[in-house]
Scaffold this motif. Structure first.
Motif, PDB file in Angstrom:
ATOM      1  N   GLU B  44       0.823  -1.183   0.047  1.00 19.31           N
ATOM      2  CA  GLU B  44       0.035   0.059  -0.007  1.00 19.31           C
ATOM      3  C   GLU B  44       1.000   1.438   0.104  1.00 19.31           C
ATOM      4  N   PHE B  45       0.626   2.078  -0.773  1.00 18.32           N
ATOM      5  CA  PHE B  45       0.903   3.363  -1.006  1.00 18.32           C
ATOM      6  C   PHE B  45       0.894   4.331   0.423  1.00 18.32           C
ATOM      7  N   LEU B  46       1.979   4.790   0.957  1.00 19.64           N
ATOM      8  CA  LEU B  46       1.756   5.804   2.171  1.00 19.64           C
ATOM      9  C   LEU B  46       1.722   7.250   1.781  1.00 19.64           C
ATOM     10  N   VAL B  47       3.123   7.495   1.055  1.00 22.61           N
ATOM     11  CA  VAL B  47       3.451   8.968   0.874  1.00 22.61           C
ATOM     12  C   VAL B  47       4.357   8.908  -0.206  1.00 22.61           C
ATOM     13  N   SER B  48       4.575  10.258  -0.773  1.00 22.47           N
ATOM     14  CA  SER B  48       5.616  10.570  -1.734  1.00 22.47           C
ATOM     15  C   SER B  48       6.225  11.932  -1.313  1.00 22.47           C
ATOM     16  N   PHE B  49       7.321  12.064  -1.828  1.00 24.73           N
ATOM     17  CA  PHE B  49       8.167  13.468  -1.109  1.00 24.73           C
ATOM     18  C   PHE B  49       9.199  14.077  -2.331  1.00 24.73           C
ATOM     19  N   TYR B  50       8.892  14.937  -2.496  1.00 25.17           N
ATOM     20  CA  TYR B  50       9.808  15.756  -3.650  1.00 25.17           C
ATOM     21  C   TYR B  50       9.835  17.170  -3.184  1.00 25.17           C
ATOM     22  N   ASN B  51      11.117  17.560  -3.462  1.00 26.14           N
ATOM     23  CA  ASN B  51      11.642  18.930  -3.288  1.00 26.14           C
ATOM     24  C   ASN B  51      11.348  19.409  -1.922  1.00 26.14           C
ATOM     25  N   ASN B  52      11.613  18.537  -0.798  1.00 23.77           N
ATOM     26  CA  ASN B  52      11.494  18.695   0.548  1.00 23.77           C
ATOM     27  C   ASN B  52      10.027  19.100   1.243  1.00 23.77           C
ATOM     28  N   GLU B  53       9.284  18.548   0.515  1.00 21.24           N
ATOM     29  CA  GLU B  53       7.846  18.469   1.069  1.00 21.24           C
ATOM     30  C   GLU B  53       6.917  17.296   0.430  1.00 21.24           C
ATOM     31  N   ILE B  54       6.156  17.027   0.969  1.00 19.09           N
ATOM     32  CA  ILE B  54       5.177  15.932   0.786  1.00 19.09           C
ATOM     33  C   ILE B  54       4.288  16.086  -0.684  1.00 19.09           C
ATOM     34  N   SER B  55       4.371  15.357  -1.448  1.00 20.67           N
ATOM     35  CA  SER B  55       3.628  15.559  -2.613  1.00 20.67           C
ATOM     36  C   SER B  55       2.208  14.883  -2.705  1.00 20.67           C
ATOM     37  N   GLU B  56       2.190  13.762  -2.277  1.00 20.04           N
ATOM     38  CA  GLU B  56       0.927  13.060  -2.239  1.00 20.04           C
ATOM     39  C   GLU B  56       0.869  12.165  -0.886  1.00 20.04           C
ATOM     40  N   LYS B  57       0.070  12.049  -0.378  1.00 18.08           N
ATOM     41  CA  LYS B  57      -0.455  10.869   0.738  1.00 18.08           C
ATOM     42  C   LYS B  57      -1.499  10.214   0.709  1.00 18.08           C
ATOM     43  N   SER B  58      -1.708   8.861   1.342  1.00 14.55           N
ATOM     44  CA  SER B  58      -2.734   8.184   1.347  1.00 14.55           C
ATOM     45  C   SER B  58      -3.527   8.459   2.365  1.00 14.55           C
ATOM     46  N   GLU B  59      -4.578   7.711   2.480  1.00 14.23           N
ATOM     47  CA  GLU B  59      -5.540   7.905   3.818  1.00 14.23           C
ATOM     48  C   GLU B  59      -4.870   7.371   5.054  1.00 14.23           C
ATOM     49  N   ILE B  60      -3.905   6.272   4.802  1.00 14.94           N
ATOM     50  CA  ILE B  60      -3.074   5.675   5.860  1.00 14.94           C
ATOM     51  C   ILE B  60      -2.272   6.561   6.486  1.00 14.94           C
ATOM     52  N   PHE B  61      -1.852   7.484   5.726  1.00 18.96           N
ATOM     53  CA  PHE B  61      -0.683   8.539   6.335  1.00 18.96           C
ATOM     54  C   PHE B  61      -1.408   9.516   7.054  1.00 18.96           C
ATOM     55  N   ASP B  62      -1.828   9.190   8.416  1.00 18.81           N
ATOM     56  CA  ASP B  62      -2.457  10.304   9.264  1.00 18.81           C
ATOM     57  C   ASP B  62      -1.501  10.812  10.110  1.00 18.81           C
ATOM     58  N   ASP B  63      -2.127  11.828  10.874  1.00 18.89           N
ATOM     59  CA  ASP B  63      -1.106  12.665  11.825  1.00 18.89           C
ATOM     60  C   ASP B  63       0.094  11.865  12.416  1.00 18.89           C
ATOM     61  N   GLN B  64      -0.369  10.639  12.593  1.00 13.45           N
ATOM     62  CA  GLN B  64       0.746   9.800  13.481  1.00 13.45           C
ATOM     63  C   GLN B  64       2.093   9.232  12.602  1.00 13.45           C
ATOM     64  N   PHE B  65       1.886   9.668  11.627  1.00 17.69           N
ATOM     65  CA  PHE B  65       3.107   9.665  10.442  1.00 17.69           C
ATOM     66  C   PHE B  65       3.643  10.729  10.076  1.00 17.69           C
ATOM     67  N   SER B  66       5.125  10.768  10.017  1.00 21.99           N
ATOM     68  CA  SER B  66       5.700  11.900   9.534  1.00 21.99           C
ATOM     69  C   SER B  66       6.835  11.473   8.447  1.00 21.99           C
ATOM     70  N   VAL B  67       7.456  12.270   7.675  1.00 18.86           N
ATOM     71  CA  VAL B  67       8.565  12.066   6.930  1.00 18.86           C
ATOM     72  C   VAL B  67       9.560  13.233   6.773  1.00 18.86           C
ATOM     73  N   GLU B  68      10.832  12.956   6.862  1.00 17.78           N
ATOM     74  CA  GLU B  68      11.712  13.848   6.728  1.00 17.78           C
ATOM     75  C   GLU B  68      12.912  13.585   5.922  1.00 17.78           C
ATOM     76  N   ARG B  69      13.611  14.526   5.542  1.00 19.89           N
ATOM     77  CA  ARG B  69      14.848  14.387   4.526  1.00 19.89           C
ATOM     78  C   ARG B  69      15.820  15.159   5.550  1.00 19.89           C
ATOM     79  N   PRO B  70      16.442  14.756   6.571  1.00 22.23           N
ATOM     80  CA  PRO B  70      17.144  15.356   7.203  1.00 22.23           C
ATOM     81  C   PRO B  70      18.457  15.914   6.856  1.00 22.23           C
ATOM     82  N   ASP B  71      18.890  15.325   5.816  1.00 23.61           N
ATOM     83  CA  ASP B  71      20.103  15.705   5.115  1.00 23.61           C
ATOM     84  C   ASP B  71      20.174  15.626   3.778  1.00 23.61           C
TER      85      ASP B  71
END
Lengths: 116, 115
Positions: B44-71
């Protein structure tokens, strides 16, 4: 929204026999189509993809798939399977939109079991 | 051949704890993704990330989830307060847009077990 149906959850085949794994999709827009393979305890490996052009696509390990727009299908075939082909096979679609950001929608997978 | 690397391969955590799953995408790729596969179910797709921000996210990806590109090399998925139903295999993937769609390169996954 798009969806992918893999009707066969499990396909047993004798070694050196041909195999076809079925995939049907539904989408209101044009899509790109993919087949991935997952060997036990490993990640997903791209087998082949259809982007445009010839509807018959050849991939790695002797697999091929044919895109049929009228039947909204993208069945995977191999003329002669080997024990090492035992794995889970996933069909996936992605909408044809600008950019590479859109996620893949996967089918539930088909477990290919090769019997000696 | 370039690979997407995920660590750890297996993580066990107690319910309610925070977990961070780590991924090193292919160096010249621009798009990054997280997927999950609950045992016996489809990917199942959760999230996509481009240019240091989320591009798209699924219903699964709720507030409990986060993504980061720290470096410049790592891409992480954080689950703030894990639930039993978060137990799954989590796959990281990356792709590089080259004027048209391309396949994704997936990592080998992190098996998360919440107890």
């Amino acid at each position: 929204a798009q969806s992918v149906t893999q009707l066969d959850s499990q396909v047993p085949v004798f070694e050196e026999a041909p195999v076809e794994l079925r995939c049907n999709y539904s989408s209101s827009v044009s899509v790109y189509l993919f087949w991935y393979v997952q060997y036990p305890n490993q990640g997903l490996q791209l087998l082949l993809k259809y982007l445009s052009g010839s509807t018959l696509v050849k991939g790695i390990n002797g697999f091929e798939a044919e895109f049929n727009k009228s039947q909204t299908s993208f069945h995977l075939r191999k003329p002669s399977v080997h024990i090492s082909d035992t794995a889970e096979y996933f069909c996936a679609v992605r909408v044809r939109s600008g950019g590479g950001a859109d996620g893949l929608t996967f089918g539930k997978g088909t477990h290919l079991i090769i019997q000696p | 051949e370039p690979e997407v690397t995920q660590t750890p391969s297996h993580q066990v955590t107690q319910m309610g704890q925070e977990v961070i799953l780590r991924c090193v995408p292919i160096s010249n790729h621009l798009y990054f993704y997280w997927y999950r596969q609950i045992l016996g179910q489809k990917v199942e797709f959760l999230v996509s990330f481009y240019n240091n921000e989320i591009s798209e996210k699924s219903e699964i990806f709720d507030d409990q989830f986060s993504v980061e590109r720290p470096d410049g090399s790592n891409f992480t998925l954080k689950i703030r307060s894990t639930k039993l139903e978060d137990s799954a295999m989590y796959f990281c993937a990356s792709s590089n847009r080259q004027g048209s769609a391309s396949g994704y390169t997936f990592g080998s996954g992190t098996r998360l077990t919440v107890v």
